[in-house]
Design an enzyme around this catalytic site. Structure first.
Site, PDB file in Angstrom:
ATOM      1  N   ARG A 203       0.858  -1.194   0.000  1.00 15.70           N
ATOM      2  CA  ARG A 203       0.000   0.000   0.000  1.00 15.70           C
ATOM      3  C   ARG A 203       0.890   1.239   0.000  1.00 15.70           C
ATOM      4  O   ARG A 203       1.718   1.397   0.906  1.00 15.70           O
ATOM      5  CB  ARG A 203      -0.876   0.031   1.260  1.00 15.70           C
ATOM      6  CG  ARG A 203      -1.711  -1.240   1.500  1.00 15.70           C
ATOM      7  CD  ARG A 203      -3.071  -1.132   0.851  1.00 15.70           C
ATOM      8  NE  ARG A 203      -3.784  -2.391   0.899  1.00 15.70           N
ATOM      9  CZ  ARG A 203      -4.902  -2.601   1.595  1.00 15.70           C
ATOM     10  NH1 ARG A 203      -5.419  -1.625   2.312  1.00 15.70           N
ATOM     11  NH2 ARG A 203      -5.525  -3.758   1.545  1.00 15.70           N
ATOM     12  N   GLU A 205       1.022   4.125   1.173  1.00 18.15           N
ATOM     13  CA  GLU A 205       0.534   5.081   2.173  1.00 18.15           C
ATOM     14  C   GLU A 205       1.534   6.230   2.224  1.00 18.15           C
ATOM     15  O   GLU A 205       2.709   6.018   2.463  1.00 18.15           O
ATOM     16  CB  GLU A 205       0.443   4.428   3.556  1.00 18.15           C
ATOM     17  CG  GLU A 205      -0.321   3.120   3.604  1.00 18.15           C
ATOM     18  CD  GLU A 205      -1.835   3.295   3.519  1.00 18.15           C
ATOM     19  OE1 GLU A 205      -2.280   4.456   3.492  1.00 18.15           O
ATOM     20  OE2 GLU A 205      -2.534   2.268   3.462  1.00 18.15           O
ATOM     21  N   ARG A 211       0.451   3.046  12.680  1.00 16.15           N
ATOM     22  CA  ARG A 211      -0.344   1.865  12.334  1.00 16.15           C
ATOM     23  C   ARG A 211      -0.328   1.515  10.853  1.00 16.15           C
ATOM     24  O   ARG A 211      -1.038   0.607  10.427  1.00 16.15           O
ATOM     25  CB  ARG A 211      -1.775   2.050  12.816  1.00 16.15           C
ATOM     26  CG  ARG A 211      -2.428   3.279  12.228  1.00 16.15           C
ATOM     27  CD  ARG A 211      -3.729   3.576  12.922  1.00 16.15           C
ATOM     28  NE  ARG A 211      -4.685   4.071  11.944  1.00 16.15           N
ATOM     29  CZ  ARG A 211      -5.967   3.766  11.962  1.00 16.15           C
ATOM     30  NH1 ARG A 211      -6.445   2.972  12.868  1.00 16.15           N
ATOM     31  NH2 ARG A 211      -6.776   4.259  11.073  1.00 16.15           N
ATOM     32  N   HIS A 212       0.435   2.258  10.063  1.00 16.52           N
ATOM     33  CA  HIS A 212       0.498   1.963   8.626  1.00 16.52           C
ATOM     34  C   HIS A 212       1.879   1.504   8.200  1.00 16.52           C
ATOM     35  O   HIS A 212       2.885   2.101   8.566  1.00 16.52           O
ATOM     36  CB  HIS A 212       0.130   3.203   7.806  1.00 16.52           C
ATOM     37  CG  HIS A 212      -1.325   3.497   7.827  1.00 16.52           C
ATOM     38  ND1 HIS A 212      -1.868   4.440   8.666  1.00 16.52           N
ATOM     39  CD2 HIS A 212      -2.352   2.960   7.130  1.00 16.52           C
ATOM     40  CE1 HIS A 212      -3.188   4.466   8.482  1.00 16.52           C
ATOM     41  NE2 HIS A 212      -3.502   3.583   7.560  1.00 16.52           N
ATOM     42  N   GLU A 346      -8.496  -1.007  13.987  1.00 18.09           N
ATOM     43  CA  GLU A 346      -9.040  -1.909  12.965  1.00 18.09           C
ATOM     44  C   GLU A 346      -7.980  -2.936  12.600  1.00 18.09           C
ATOM     45  O   GLU A 346      -6.907  -2.578  12.116  1.00 18.09           O
ATOM     46  CB  GLU A 346      -9.421  -1.096  11.724  1.00 18.09           C
ATOM     47  CG  GLU A 346      -9.958  -1.968  10.604  1.00 18.09           C
ATOM     48  CD  GLU A 346      -9.705  -1.373   9.231  1.00 18.09           C
ATOM     49  OE1 GLU A 346      -9.908  -0.169   9.024  1.00 18.09           O
ATOM     50  OE2 GLU A 346      -9.276  -2.162   8.347  1.00 18.09           O
ATOM     51  N   SER A 349     -10.875  -6.142   7.831  1.00 16.40           N
ATOM     52  CA  SER A 349     -12.074  -5.810   7.063  1.00 16.40           C
ATOM     53  C   SER A 349     -12.561  -7.106   6.452  1.00 16.40           C
ATOM     54  O   SER A 349     -11.751  -7.965   6.083  1.00 16.40           O
ATOM     55  CB  SER A 349     -11.770  -4.843   5.923  1.00 16.40           C
ATOM     56  OG  SER A 349     -11.563  -3.562   6.426  1.00 16.40           O
ATOM     57  N   ARG A 397      -0.762  -5.551  12.729  1.00 16.75           N
ATOM     58  CA  ARG A 397      -1.648  -4.813  13.645  1.00 16.75           C
ATOM     59  C   ARG A 397      -2.150  -5.707  14.765  1.00 16.75           C
ATOM     60  O   ARG A 397      -2.254  -5.267  15.913  1.00 16.75           O
ATOM     61  CB  ARG A 397      -2.830  -4.227  12.874  1.00 16.75           C
ATOM     62  CG  ARG A 397      -2.433  -3.036  12.042  1.00 16.75           C
ATOM     63  CD  ARG A 397      -3.671  -2.299  11.621  1.00 16.75           C
ATOM     64  NE  ARG A 397      -3.352  -1.199  10.744  1.00 16.75           N
ATOM     65  CZ  ARG A 397      -4.258  -0.424  10.173  1.00 16.75           C
ATOM     66  NH1 ARG A 397      -5.547  -0.655  10.387  1.00 16.75           N
ATOM     67  NH2 ARG A 397      -3.897   0.560   9.399  1.00 16.75           N
TER      68      ARG A 397
HETATM   69  P1  AMO Z   1      -8.427  -3.577   4.106  1.00 14.25           P
HETATM   70  O1  AMO Z   1      -7.933  -2.683   3.045  1.00 14.25           O
HETATM   71  O2  AMO Z   1      -9.291  -2.972   5.156  1.00 14.25           O
HETATM   72  O3  AMO Z   1      -9.297  -4.759   3.463  1.00 14.25           O
HETATM   73  O4  AMO Z   1      -7.207  -4.291   4.793  1.00 14.25           O
HETATM   74  C1  AMO Z   1      -7.423  -5.389   5.664  1.00 14.25           C
HETATM   75  C2  AMO Z   1      -6.603  -5.253   6.918  1.00 14.25           C
HETATM   76  O5  AMO Z   1      -5.237  -5.094   6.593  1.00 14.25           O
HETATM   77  C3  AMO Z   1      -4.593  -4.260   7.539  1.00 14.25           C
HETATM   78  N1  AMO Z   1      -4.007  -3.101   6.867  1.00 14.25           N
HETATM   79  C4  AMO Z   1      -2.784  -2.591   7.144  1.00 14.25           C
HETATM   80  N2  AMO Z   1      -1.864  -2.945   8.033  1.00 14.25           N
HETATM   81  C5  AMO Z   1      -0.706  -2.247   8.079  1.00 14.25           C
HETATM   82  N3  AMO Z   1      -0.448  -1.209   7.258  1.00 14.25           N
HETATM   83  C6  AMO Z   1      -1.356  -0.793   6.341  1.00 14.25           C
HETATM   84  N4  AMO Z   1      -1.068   0.205   5.517  1.00 14.25           N
HETATM   85  C7  AMO Z   1      -2.592  -1.502   6.259  1.00 14.25           C
HETATM   86  N5  AMO Z   1      -3.700  -1.389   5.479  1.00 14.25           N
HETATM   87  C8  AMO Z   1      -4.540  -2.366   5.871  1.00 14.25           C
HETATM   88  C9  AMO Z   1      -5.643  -3.865   8.544  1.00 14.25           C
HETATM   89  C10 AMO Z   1      -6.913  -4.044   7.768  1.00 14.25           C
HETATM   90  O6  AMO Z   1      -8.022  -4.276   8.600  1.00 14.25           O
HETATM   91  N6  AMO Z   1      -9.672  -7.092   0.698  1.00 14.25           N
HETATM   92  C11 AMO Z   1     -10.027  -6.508   1.973  1.00 14.25           C
HETATM   93  C12 AMO Z   1     -10.212  -7.566   3.025  1.00 14.25           C
HETATM   94  C13 AMO Z   1     -11.416  -8.450   2.806  1.00 14.25           C
HETATM   95  O7  AMO Z   1     -12.528  -7.888   2.699  1.00 14.25           O
HETATM   96  O8  AMO Z   1     -11.238  -9.684   2.755  1.00 14.25           O
HETATM   97  C14 AMO Z   1      -8.908  -5.539   2.419  1.00 14.25           C
HETATM   98  O9  AMO Z   1      -7.803  -5.602   1.945  1.00 14.25           O
HETATM   99  O10 AMO Z   1      -5.571  -4.788   9.625  1.00 14.25           O
END
Ligand code: AMO
Length: 423
Positions: A203, A205, A211-212, A346, A349, A397
């Site tokens: 990602r 970001e 947390r990212h 979170e 998802s 996380r």
């Molecule tokens: P989402 O984008 O919410 O959902 O990501 C799912 C989970 O991944 C973690 N997460 C991260 N952890 C660390 N750094 C980040 N930048 C980051 N972004 C996300 C979080 C988050 O809840 N395809 C859907 C999932 C699904 O519906 O099956 C998805 O990717 O814990």
């Protein structure tokens, strides 16, 4: 003589042992020298005669000696060395003092020297707990008839929306690093019904937060023939209990050292998004939009802890505005999508997905996507996709909140953040 591991030393009082490991720390008291030897199982005190030249800390050693009681030594025992061989000398003093490990120092220092700071007892324990969580994930799902899959990380389109995609050159084409295995895990439901994947995702970001990460370990699950998202949530509840049980058992020593406060897994209530929003607005005085920001999640987590004594809270029926195109729509603009908050963060998802071809085309267009970019995904929906759903847990996380780490970066060996590409 065969190697004895540090954790076996207390069972060998009076015996002669050969240990191998790293010189964790040393101190010269004039007449006598003390050393701490670290191997993969722990740390033990070694007494070394005056005159023996101890190398720099972090050198690899083989030590032969006798195990004796000493009430003043850590654990009440030590090894009196009569043979010490330097297997690999450290060439320079370590850039950080590994025995003085402390989470709350400037993360830049710990991360810059991550190749050695990882050797610290806490740093390595955190990743060991994570490995146990992931093992619990795999073994629970294996036992439930899931098949492990391996999907491509070089993809032609983003599954989660366009804002945080890393674009790459793929010969004469534009490609992206996968933000999630979402579209492929859904396709694989058409093959195995129940699938999971443990793999990094990417990602872009832009902001450095606690947390990212720009690369994280996604624990993905997808299952077919469900009635609603509640089947998926039921599965995730059982799965989390199994993962935490595995960590508690297999990484017991590490968890004790890190003073883990084990969460309440007996109850994981489900709260609809509209109700969560009302609570935030009316009871907590926080004006919130469709998607909850960090502060709102934290406040909701704290509210659930105070009201219900729970650490896990499922927020269900997210509005369409806050979900990707594949979320199964419901009347009145809601979806069957949910988030799971763990101690106010979170960590998941998930939800039910659209499985009807024409509904999917409409949903893509509604989000401003060109269905042509998703051709490879859409095709399979012409050939009998069952009602299905799933979720993804961010491994770092989950680890961060379980261990109370101040920063998600400490839950990854070599984190990638806004400015970090090395080590
Ligand atoms: P989402 O984008 O919410 O959902 O990501 C799912 C989970 O991944 C973690 N997460 C991260 N952890 C660390 N750094 C980040 N930048 C980051 N972004 C996300 C979080 C988050 O809840 N395809 C859907 C999932 C699904 O519906 O099956 C998805 O990717 O814990």
């Amino acid at each position: 003589m065969s190697r004895t591991l540090v954790k076996e030393v207390p069972n060998k009082i009076g015996e002669k042992v050969t240990l191998q490991g790293w010189l964790h720390w040393k101190r010269d008291l004039g007449g006598i020298q003390f050393a701490l030897l670290r191997d993969r199982t722990g740390i033990v005190q070694v007494v070394v005669e005056k005159g023996v030249d101890l190398p720099l800390a972090e050198s690899c050693l083989r030590v032969t000696g006798q195990v004796v009681h000493n009430a003043k030594a850590p654990g009440g025992y030590e090894v009196l060395a009569n043979g010490l061989e330097v297997l690999t000398p450290a060439l320079e003093p370590s850039p950080i003092e590994i025995p003085k490990e402390e989470w709350r120092v400037n993360p830049e220092t710990l991360l810059e020297y991550r190749y050695v700071s990882l050797r610290g007892e806490k740093a390595r324990a955190a990743l060991k707990v994570q490995a146990a969580l992931v093992r619990g994930f795999r073994s629970f799902l294996d036992a439930q008839g899931f098949t492990e899959i391996y999907t491509p990380k070089i993809v032609s389109a983003g599954a989660e929306g366009g804002s945080n995609l890393f674009a790459i050159d793929y010969f004469e084409q534009r490609a992206y690093l996968a933000q999630s295995p979402q579209l492929y895990k859904q396709i694989m439901v058409g093959v195995y019904e129940r699938v999971y994947e443990v793999a990094p995702v990417f990602r872009a970001e832009q902001h450095a937060t606690s947390r990212h990460l720009n690369e994280y370990l996604s624990l993905d699950v997808e299952m077919g023939f469900i009635e609603s998202e509640h089947d998926v949530i039921d599965l995730e509840e059982h799965l989390l209990r199994a993962m935490l049980d595995e960590a508690r058992e297999a990484a017991a020593d590490e968890a004790t050292m890190l003073e883990v406060a084990w969460p309440n897994t007996a109850e994981m209530p489900r709260l609809e998004h509209s109700e969560a929003r009302r609570i935030l607005r009316e009871e907590l005085g926080m004006p919130v939009g469709a998607d909850f920001n960090e502060e709102a999640e934290r406040a909701l987590g704290q509210w659930a802890k105070e009201q219900w004594g729970v650490d896990f809270l499922f927020v269900t029926k997210y509005p369409q505005a806050a979900r990707p195109f594949y979320a199964y729509p419901e009347e009145g603009g809601a979806t069957r999508g949910y988030d799971l908050l763990f101690r106010g963060l979170e960590i998941t998802s998930g939800g039910q997905r659209i499985h009807q071809y024409d509904v999917l085309i409409e949903a893509l267009k509604k989000k401003g996507n060109d269905p042509a970019s998703f051709a490879g995904y859409l095709e399979v929906f012409k050939y009998g996709m069952p009602p299905h759903g799933g979720f993804a847990i961010g491994a770092e996380r989950l680890t961060q909140k379980l261990l109370g780490l101040p920063n998600v970066r400490y839950a990854r060996a070599f984190p990638r953040d806004r400015h970090r590409l090395t080590p």
